[in-house]
Design an enzyme around this catalytic site. Structure first.
Site, mmCIF file in Angstrom:
data_model
loop_
_atom_site.group_PDB
_atom_site.id
_atom_site.type_symbol
_atom_site.label_atom_id
_atom_site.label_comp_id
_atom_site.label_asym_id
_atom_site.label_seq_id
_atom_site.Cartn_x
_atom_site.Cartn_y
_atom_site.Cartn_z
ATOM 1 N N GLY A 249 0.739 -1.215 -0.094
ATOM 2 C CA GLY A 249 -0.125 -0.145 -0.048
ATOM 3 C C GLY A 249 0.747 1.499 0.026
ATOM 4 N N PRO A 295 4.617 -5.205 -0.904
ATOM 5 C CA PRO A 295 4.630 -3.991 -1.699
ATOM 6 C C PRO A 295 4.546 -4.345 -3.412
ATOM 7 C CG PRO A 295 6.779 -4.300 -0.975
ATOM 8 C CD PRO A 295 5.954 -5.329 -0.363
ATOM 9 N N GLY A 296 3.715 -3.506 -3.937
ATOM 10 C CA GLY A 296 3.677 -3.650 -5.301
ATOM 11 C C GLY A 296 3.643 -2.569 -6.175
ATOM 12 N N ARG A 334 -6.683 3.829 -15.734
ATOM 13 C CA ARG A 334 -6.766 4.193 -14.353
ATOM 14 C C ARG A 334 -7.320 5.609 -14.216
ATOM 15 N NH1 ARG A 334 -3.081 5.291 -11.468
ATOM 16 N NH2 ARG A 334 -3.795 4.443 -9.429
ATOM 17 N N TYR A 338 -10.261 5.488 -11.783
ATOM 18 C CA TYR A 338 -10.268 6.048 -10.631
ATOM 19 C C TYR A 338 -9.997 7.971 -10.794
ATOM 20 C CZ TYR A 338 -8.289 1.630 -10.010
ATOM 21 O OH TYR A 338 -8.115 0.222 -9.694
ATOM 22 N N CYS A 365 -13.568 4.112 -28.540
ATOM 23 C CA CYS A 365 -14.971 4.840 -28.863
ATOM 24 C C CYS A 365 -15.603 4.872 -27.501
ATOM 25 C CB CYS A 365 -15.781 3.783 -29.634
ATOM 26 S SG CYS A 365 -15.063 3.650 -31.328
ATOM 27 N N GLU A 366 -15.117 5.901 -26.678
ATOM 28 C CA GLU A 366 -15.678 6.139 -25.185
ATOM 29 C C GLU A 366 -15.124 7.526 -24.840
ATOM 30 O OE1 GLU A 366 -16.328 2.473 -23.505
ATOM 31 O OE2 GLU A 366 -16.040 3.661 -21.337
ATOM 32 N N TYR A 394 -0.005 -1.354 -12.205
ATOM 33 C CA TYR A 394 -1.452 -1.533 -12.555
ATOM 34 C C TYR A 394 -2.025 -0.635 -13.980
ATOM 35 C CZ TYR A 394 -1.638 -2.628 -7.516
ATOM 36 O OH TYR A 394 -1.366 -3.256 -6.494
HETATM 37 N N1 LLP Z 1 -1.651 -7.030 -0.781
HETATM 38 C C1 LLP Z 1 -2.639 -7.271 -0.945
HETATM 39 C C2 LLP Z 1 -3.466 -8.205 -0.319
HETATM 40 C C3 LLP Z 1 -3.301 -6.254 -1.964
HETATM 41 O O1 LLP Z 1 -4.806 -6.635 -2.086
HETATM 42 C C4 LLP Z 1 -2.482 -5.269 -2.579
HETATM 43 C C5 LLP Z 1 -3.178 -4.438 -3.722
HETATM 44 C C6 LLP Z 1 -1.274 -5.220 -2.270
HETATM 45 C C7 LLP Z 1 -0.710 -6.074 -1.318
HETATM 46 C C8 LLP Z 1 -0.480 -4.253 -3.039
HETATM 47 O O2 LLP Z 1 -0.731 -2.826 -2.762
HETATM 48 P P1 LLP Z 1 0.301 -1.986 -3.349
HETATM 49 O O3 LLP Z 1 1.618 -2.026 -2.806
HETATM 50 O O4 LLP Z 1 0.622 -2.134 -4.956
HETATM 51 O O5 LLP Z 1 -0.305 -0.611 -3.065
HETATM 52 N N2 LLP Z 1 -5.950 -1.121 -9.555
HETATM 53 C C9 LLP Z 1 -5.662 -0.014 -8.367
HETATM 54 C C10 LLP Z 1 -4.819 -0.844 -7.071
HETATM 55 C C11 LLP Z 1 -5.466 -2.050 -6.567
HETATM 56 C C12 LLP Z 1 -4.615 -2.225 -5.358
HETATM 57 C C13 LLP Z 1 -5.143 -4.091 -4.996
HETATM 58 N N3 LLP Z 1 -4.500 -4.666 -3.898
HETATM 59 C C14 LLP Z 1 -5.031 1.124 -8.769
HETATM 60 O O6 LLP Z 1 -4.535 1.075 -10.114
HETATM 61 O O7 LLP Z 1 -4.544 2.049 -8.178
#
Ligand code: LLP
Length: 443
Positions: A249, A295-296, A334, A338, A365-366, A394
């Site tokens: 997150g 972390p993603g 995105r 969002y 087309c949107e 993402y």
């Molecule tokens: N762990 C779990 C269980 C999660 O659901 C997520 C993200 C992460 C880790 C990684 O979170 P990060 O470090 O990336 O914030 N599509 C959306 C984001 C959705 C995130 C879903 N879960 C966007 O484009 O902002």
């Protein structure tokens, strides 16, 4: 511009990423093009794993949340960095395994894993499954019994922390579809339910409060609440969690509305988590749990740039100018989802002053197919290369073939060299799974 030197401007005034000139990349590979900086990704993975080593005696693991960007190459990088990964579907699991990723370092998530996905996970000896329903606990227990195996599980817990981020990416509000709530007692019920099962082994608890979060305090409060929950379960059942997974997150820089964090700042976030867990363990007289984080976005987000070619430019007098590009919501949904903001630059004219605000539209087309609204740019002509920054997370992972557009290819750049990591799609790819039903063509 990014402080961590993913991006620079070369002496021709062109954007460079990983030592590659963006205009040369665009002309060699075509646009739209996802570009990923390998060094950046590796550095961020190391920042987190070094912090766990330094602040937590190495008693933990970094799991790259591969929903942010999943393809063979990223799992290979994670593997070579010695970290783990989190996967959230059979598809991500398959990709990780195909890349040779060690199954024991894979954590599998999902609020509604299918029976097939659970079977695949158990048969592949996935290290840990994060259980998010009683149905899943039942299925897993039966699957393991039928195979005379045991599998390690965590329970997804909702600690009830509201993080300041977009509602769609908050995951620990009282009405969340994820997890079991501490507040209403269902998390404790689920712990008892799983402890009574013979073939699944409860190892601990998991939470994830949301994404694109900057307040350290939200993470700290979640960690505190999770440790209080560990104590609660110890007192009510005698079970003491060995593993605590605090999710991901951490936010990244998209525009000047976001803080620009340095590597040390991400280390500070994680250090705060480590310190909180250590302090709570000491205060509550609990063992120090094995700590996982996921972390993603912060690993791949700022490592990525998308290159486009400007096409039609349309000015609606007194209203706005649209610069349409050869991408759109099919490769970056995105804004549509969002209202996300991005920084856009003229990749071939980085030193020119911005003279106008324009809206970067896609080719779908949107009307909602916008990449970035109202962004400052210098004069732009059709054919110019535009770069949208911080697109590593993402974007590709949420891409689709909407309007039967091609999902763009991706290159990994390092030391001035580029390698294709995701190939160009072809028309043939688009109809690969279509069936030309004979009877529809008979007359
Ligand atoms: N762990 C779990 C269980 C999660 O659901 C997520 C993200 C992460 C880790 C990684 O979170 P990060 O470090 O990336 O914030 N599509 C959306 C984001 C959705 C995130 C879903 N879960 C966007 O484009 O902002």
């Amino acid at each position: 511009m990014n402080e961590r030197k993913t991006l620079t401007v070369n002496c021709s005034g062109h954007l460079e990423i990983g030592g590659c000139d963006a205009l040369e990349l665009a002309s060699e590979y075509g646009t739209p093009l996802y570009v990923f900086d390998e060094d950046y990704i590796r550095r961020m993975m190391s920042v987190y794993s070094n912090t766990i080593d330094k602040e937590y005696g190495g008693h933990g693991i970094v799991l790259y949340a591969s929903k942010a960007f999943s393809c063979l190459a990223i799992y290979s990088i994670a593997k070579s960095q010695g970290i783990g990964v989190d996967v959230v579907s059979g598809g991500e699991l398959y990709t990780a395994l195909k890349a040779g990723f060690p199954a024991e370092k894979i954590y599998m998530h999902g609020n509604n894993k299918t029976a097939e996905e659970l079977e695949f996970a158990v048969d592949s000896n996935v290290g840990t499954i994060v259980v998010d329903s009683a149905l899943e606990a039942d299925r897993l227990d039966e699957l393991c019994a039928s195979r005379s195996k045991k599998c390690n599980v965590l329970i997804r817990v909702n600690p009830g922390v509201e993080a300041h981020t977009h509602a769609y990416v908050q995951t620990a509000t009282p009405d969340s579809k994820f997890g079991f709530s501490v507040a209403n007692g269902t998390a404790e019920d689920m712990a008892k339910y799983i402890l009574a099962k013979e073939n699944i082994v409860l190892k601990g608890f998991h939470c994830h409060i949301g994404s694109q979060i900057f307040e350290k305090q939200s993470f700290v409060i979640a960690a505190e609440k999770m440790m209080d929950f560990v104590l609660q379960i110890k007192q009510s059942t005698g079970f003491e969690a060995e593993v605590l997974n605090l999710g991901g997150g951490f936010g990244i820089y998209y525009t000047d509305e976001d803080p620009k964090l340095k590597e040390e700042d991400y280390a500070e976030y994680l250090k705060a988590l480590c310190e909180t867990v250590k302090r709570k363990a000491w205060q509550l007289n609990l063992q120090l749990p094995y700590l996982a984080i996921e972390p993603g976005r912060s690993i791949v987000g700022e490592a990525g740039v998308t290159l486009y070619t400007a096409g039609a430019i349309k000015t609606i007098p007194g209203i706005k100018t649209y610069v349409a590009v050869d991408g759109g919501m099919f490769e970056n949904p995105r804004y549509a989802l969002y209202q996300s903001k991005y920084c856009v630059v003229a990749a071939g004219n980085m030193n020119a002053p911005c003279t106008q605000n324009v809206t970067i539209a896609g080719k779908c087309c949107e009307s909602g197919d916008i990449i970035a609204a109202d962004v400052p740019l210098p004069e732009i002509a059709s054919g110019d290369i535009l770069a949208v920054l911080s697109t590593g997370a993402y974007n590709y992972s949420m891409a689709s073939n909407y309007n039967r557009n091609f999902i763009p290819q991706a290159v990994l750049v390092k030391d001035g060299m580029a390698d294709v990591i995701i190939k160009k799609q072809t028309f043939e790819d688009l109809i690969r799974n279509d069936v030309a039903l004979e009877r529809l063509n008979s007359d």
